[in-house]
Scaffold this motif. Structure first.
Motif, PDB file in Angstrom:
ATOM      1  N   UNK A 161       0.827  -1.210   0.000  1.00  0.00           N
ATOM      2  CA  UNK A 161       0.000   0.000   0.000  1.00  0.00           C
ATOM      3  C   UNK A 161       0.861   1.259   0.000  1.00  0.00           C
ATOM      4  N   UNK A 162       0.665   2.099  -1.003  1.00  0.00           N
ATOM      5  CA  UNK A 162       1.274   3.420  -1.035  1.00  0.00           C
ATOM      6  C   UNK A 162       2.719   3.504  -1.456  1.00  0.00           C
ATOM      7  N   UNK A 163       3.351   2.358  -1.721  1.00  0.00           N
ATOM      8  CA  UNK A 163       4.776   2.379  -2.039  1.00  0.00           C
ATOM      9  C   UNK A 163       5.056   2.136  -3.518  1.00  0.00           C
ATOM     10  N   UNK A 164       3.994   2.095  -4.325  1.00  0.00           N
ATOM     11  CA  UNK A 164       4.194   2.091  -5.773  1.00  0.00           C
ATOM     12  C   UNK A 164       3.099   2.938  -6.381  1.00  0.00           C
ATOM     13  N   UNK A 165       3.404   4.228  -6.472  1.00  0.00           N
ATOM     14  CA  UNK A 165       2.454   5.211  -6.977  1.00  0.00           C
ATOM     15  C   UNK A 165       3.203   6.219  -7.841  1.00  0.00           C
ATOM     16  N   UNK A 166       2.464   7.133  -8.427  1.00  0.00           N
ATOM     17  CA  UNK A 166       3.102   8.208  -9.196  1.00  0.00           C
ATOM     18  C   UNK A 166       4.046   9.045  -8.337  1.00  0.00           C
ATOM     19  N   UNK A 167       3.818   9.073  -7.028  1.00  0.00           N
ATOM     20  CA  UNK A 167       4.622   9.906  -6.144  1.00  0.00           C
ATOM     21  C   UNK A 167       5.657   9.131  -5.339  1.00  0.00           C
ATOM     22  N   UNK A 168       5.544   7.814  -5.284  1.00  0.00           N
ATOM     23  CA  UNK A 168       6.440   6.994  -4.467  1.00  0.00           C
ATOM     24  C   UNK A 168       6.656   5.652  -5.159  1.00  0.00           C
ATOM     25  N   UNK A 202      -2.123  -1.273  -3.258  1.00  0.00           N
ATOM     26  CA  UNK A 202      -3.130  -0.440  -2.612  1.00  0.00           C
ATOM     27  C   UNK A 202      -2.621   0.987  -2.496  1.00  0.00           C
ATOM     28  N   UNK A 203      -3.499   1.894  -2.121  1.00  0.00           N
ATOM     29  CA  UNK A 203      -3.080   3.281  -1.925  1.00  0.00           C
ATOM     30  C   UNK A 203      -2.615   3.961  -3.183  1.00  0.00           C
ATOM     31  N   UNK A 204      -3.260   3.663  -4.311  1.00  0.00           N
ATOM     32  CA  UNK A 204      -2.835   4.255  -5.585  1.00  0.00           C
ATOM     33  C   UNK A 204      -2.897   5.772  -5.579  1.00  0.00           C
ATOM     34  N   UNK A 205      -3.795   6.334  -4.759  1.00  0.00           N
ATOM     35  CA  UNK A 205      -3.929   7.792  -4.679  1.00  0.00           C
ATOM     36  C   UNK A 205      -3.170   8.368  -3.492  1.00  0.00           C
ATOM     37  N   UNK A 254      -3.463  12.185  -4.903  1.00  0.00           N
ATOM     38  CA  UNK A 254      -3.492  11.944  -6.343  1.00  0.00           C
ATOM     39  C   UNK A 254      -4.907  11.865  -6.900  1.00  0.00           C
ATOM     40  N   UNK A 255      -5.894  11.805  -6.029  1.00  0.00           N
ATOM     41  CA  UNK A 255      -7.281  11.838  -6.495  1.00  0.00           C
ATOM     42  C   UNK A 255      -7.757  13.267  -6.676  1.00  0.00           C
ATOM     43  N   UNK A 308      -8.720   0.052  -4.835  1.00  0.00           N
ATOM     44  CA  UNK A 308      -9.111   1.432  -4.581  1.00  0.00           C
ATOM     45  C   UNK A 308     -10.080   1.450  -3.403  1.00  0.00           C
ATOM     46  N   UNK A 309      -9.853   2.361  -2.494  1.00  0.00           N
ATOM     47  CA  UNK A 309     -10.745   2.515  -1.357  1.00  0.00           C
ATOM     48  C   UNK A 309     -11.814   3.542  -1.684  1.00  0.00           C
TER      49      UNK A 309
END
Length: 322
Positions: A192-199, A220-223, A228-229, A283-284
């Motif tokens: 969760x949250x460690x493979x996103x556009x920002x990280x 998880x945590x794509x946004x 990012x949403x 997505x949550x």
């Protein structure tokens, strides 16, 4: 539908994270939770993830009730172990953990073999199911010794007994998940949250190791919890106020998306899904509108020129797939 690792469990490319329907940050009604799940189903989502932690069991109860309207064989359900729920008469609410629910129970960290089985049995009762498809060890960050020595072998035994189809671990970090991938026989990890556009922290070791070992990754945590949403000064990043530098990057990405006729939401989802290790993006959502929007954004085509601009301007590493 995509298969998790070497298991027979299949998931839809877009998954439903059920924390939002358990009064995450603020309360929602039963009808809204029900409509959210049903809207996700109508838009093709067939993978649903929950946990006892979410709303002190409320997520599992609401998700199970909503899914009873659909054929069990057509959906994939995952839950988590590691936090047992014990009755509490302390009173008050659970907002300290992020959920607007009465504090009728307390969480007890327990990655023992007995704790794993007891937690899963309680989850099945709340879900109203006789089985789940996937079980994750949930946030074992500070309990690594017990999780590897007792919790993981317990999951392996449950899988061998046919009680669950696939096993893994779910965390907000990549380092320990990489250890699970390399040192155990997990089918899947939830990052969760460690493979996103920002990280892209998971790109260094976790994702390559998963590809090498044939382990699936659910992202998880794509946004990144909201930034990012809808990038704006009040948006959250990893559940806290976004730092100025991170906010600036998100705003620049958002401007680039607008120039190329797409949205940052679509780009965020597409980025997560593009890596060959990734089987599904969770997505949550907490409303029918959010479920509908995420499904539509996931299906949208993001122009190649957008990705080129992000790489040319240093907003995205050149080596990341998209």
């Amino acid at each position: 539908m995509r298969t998790l690792g070497r298991s027979d469990v299949r998931v839809s490319p877009l998954g439903f994270g059920a924390a939002g329907i358990s009064n995450l940050f603020s309360a929602i009604g039963e009808e809204q939770a029900y409509d959210t799940v049903h809207t996700a189903w109508r838009h093709g989502i067939r993978y649903f993830d929950t946990a006892p932690h979410y709303g002190l069991g409320l997520s599992e109860r609401r998700l199970g009730a909503a899914l009873r309207d659909f054929p069990r064989a057509d959906c994939t359900v995952s839950t988590k172990v590691g936090r047992r729920l014990e009755p509490s008469d302390a009173g008050g609410d659970d907002l300290g953990h992020g959920f607007a629910v009465p504090a009728t129970h307390r969480r007890v960290w327990d990655f023992s073999a007995d704790g794993v089985r007891r937690s899963l049995e309680a989850s099945l009762e709340r879900l109203g199911l006789d089985r789940v498809d996937v079980v994750y060890l949930h946030d074992p960050d500070d309990h690594a010794e017990q999780a590897f020595r007792e919790g993981y072998p317990a999951l392996e035994k449950l899988r061998a007994e046919g009680v669950v189809g696939a096993i893994g671990a779910g965390m907000n970090q990549a380092e320990m998940l990489t250890r699970f991938v390399r040192e155990t026989d997990v089918d899947v990890v939830l990052c969760a949250g460690r493979y996103t556009l920002l990280d892209q922290g998971a790109a260094a070791e976790l994702l390559p190791a998963a590809v090498e070992r044939g382990v699936s990754v659910v992202v998880g945590g794509a946004f990144n919890s909201g930034l990012l949403a809808d990038p704006k000064p009040t948006a959250t990043y990893d559940y806290t106020r976004a730092p100025a530098e991170v906010l600036d990057r998100a705003l620049r990405m958002n401007e680039a998306a607008a120039r190329h006729g797409t949205t940052l939401r679509a780009a965020a989802l597409a980025f997560c899904a593009a890596h060959p290790a990734v089987a599904s993006v969770l997505v949550g959502v907490r409303s029918a509108d959010e479920a509908r929007d995420c499904a539509e954004q996931f299906e949208a085509q993001v122009p190649a020129a957008f990705w080129r601009e992000l790489r040319d301007t240093g907003l995205l590493p050149a080596e990341e797939p998209s």
